[in-house]
Design a protein around this motif. Structure first.
Motif, PDB file in Angstrom:
ATOM      1  N   SER A 166     102.384  49.897  -6.139  1.00 49.79           N
ATOM      2  CA  SER A 166     101.990  48.659  -5.459  1.00 49.79           C
ATOM      3  C   SER A 166     103.194  47.783  -5.169  1.00 49.79           C
TER       4      SER A 166
ATOM      5  N   PRO B 164     100.116  46.459  -1.593  1.00 54.03           N
ATOM      6  CA  PRO B 164      98.780  46.530  -2.201  1.00 54.03           C
ATOM      7  C   PRO B 164      97.948  47.710  -1.721  1.00 54.03           C
TER       8      PRO B 164
ATOM      9  N   GLY C 254      98.884  50.854  -3.439  1.00 56.24           N
ATOM     10  CA  GLY C 254      98.391  50.875  -4.811  1.00 56.24           C
ATOM     11  C   GLY C 254      96.909  51.191  -4.882  1.00 56.24           C
TER      12      GLY C 254
ATOM     13  N   ASN D 178      92.534  48.492  -9.113  1.00 54.91           N
ATOM     14  CA  ASN D 178      92.607  47.796  -7.824  1.00 54.91           C
ATOM     15  C   ASN D 178      93.077  46.350  -8.014  1.00 54.91           C
TER      16      ASN D 178
ATOM     17  N   ALA E 206      96.715  46.539  -8.440  1.00 53.72           N
ATOM     18  CA  ALA E 206      97.349  46.819  -7.146  1.00 53.72           C
ATOM     19  C   ALA E 206      97.447  45.556  -6.292  1.00 53.72           C
TER      20      ALA E 206
ATOM     21  N   GLY F 242     101.070  44.059  -5.904  1.00 53.37           N
ATOM     22  CA  GLY F 242     101.492  44.388  -4.556  1.00 53.37           C
ATOM     23  C   GLY F 242     102.074  43.197  -3.813  1.00 53.37           C
TER      24      GLY F 242
END
Length: 206
Positions: free
Chosen positions: A32, A37, A40, A164, A167, A171
Motif C-alpha cells: 500500500s 491504496p 493494497g 483493507n 491498505a 496507502g
C-alpha cells in the motif's frame, strides 16, 4: 448452525488476530505504501483468495498432511521463503523514481496473484485453520463441515475488513513520499529488509 454467541466471539478473535503484526498485514502495508491504496486492496483480495485454499484444506482434512509430514511442510515453507526473497531483491533494485510510477507499472492482476502466492505458500496458515477453527465447533449443533465452512467465511471476512483498512490508511502515506527521492530510496530499502525478514521467519518456522 452456529450460535450468535459463538459467531460474535469468533469474529472478535479473528479481528484481533488479523490486527496483530504478521506476514500478511505487513505485506499489505508495504504494498500500500509503495504502490497506493488500490494496490493494497487488490493484494488483500489475493491474500483472502489464498485463505480460501487453506480453509478448504482444513474442512477436507488435507491440512493434516502438513501437520504430520515434515517434508511437505518444509518444501512449502521454502517455496514461500524463496518467493519473499525474490520480492526483496526487486525492492532493493528499485530506483527512487519508480515509486511514482509503480501503480501503473505493476498490473493489478499481478498484485492479486502475488497475494495468492504469499498466502498459499505459508504452511502455518493451514495448521492455523486446522487448530483454531475446531475450537469453536460443537458437534451437537449439526454438521461439523458446515460449521467449519461458516467459521472460515467469518475469518476471511474479518481479514478482508482489517487488511483493507490497513491498505487505505497506509496507502495515503504514499502521497507524502512521492515527491521525495530520499524517502523513496529509504522506503524501498525498508521494504526489501521487511521481505527478507519475513522470508527468514518463514524458513525457520518449525
Amino acid at each position: 448452525m452456529l450460535t450468535l454467541e459463538t459467531i460474535t466471539l469468533f469474529f472478535t478473535a479473528s479481528v484481533l488476530l488479523s490486527i496483530s503484526p504478521g506476514p500478511d498485514n505487513i505485506f499489505v502495508l508495504m504494498q500500500s505504501i509503495t504502490q497506493g491504496p488500490k494496490a493494497g486492496m487488490v493484494t488483500t483480495l489475493g491474500l483472502c483468495t489464498g485463505l480460501l485454499v487453506h480453509s478448504t484444506a482444513a474442512v477436507l482434512g488435507v491440512a493434516v498432511i502438513f501437520q504430520t509430514s515434515e517434508i511437505a511442510f518444509t518444501v512449502l515453507k521454502l517455496v514461500g521463503a524463496a518467493y519473499l526473497l525474490y520480492l526483496a531483491w526487486g525492492a532493493f533494485r528499485a530506483k527512487s523514481s519508480e515509486l511514482s510510477k509503480s501503480q501503473t507499472k505493476t498490473p493489478l492482476k499481478k498484485l492479486y496473484f502475488r497475494g495468492i502466492a504469499m498466502s498459499t505458500t505459508n504452511p502455518k496458515l493451514s495448521i492455523f485453520f486446522l487448530a483454531f477453527l475446531p475450537q469453536f465447533v460443537d458437534p451437537a449443533l449439526g454438521s461439523v463441515s458446515l460449521q467449519l465452512t461458516s467459521l472460515s467465511a467469518i475469518f476471511i471476512v474479518s481479514a478482508l475488513l482489517v487488511f483493507n483498512a490497513i491498505a487505505l490508511m497506509s496507502g495515503h502515506l504514499r502521497n507524502y513520499l512521492a515527491d521525495s527521492d530520499k524517502a523513496q530510496t529509504v522506503l524501498n530499502r525498508v521494504a526489501g529488509f521487511v521481505f527478507v525478514g519475513l522470508a527468514l521467519k518463514l524458513a525457520t518456522t518449525r
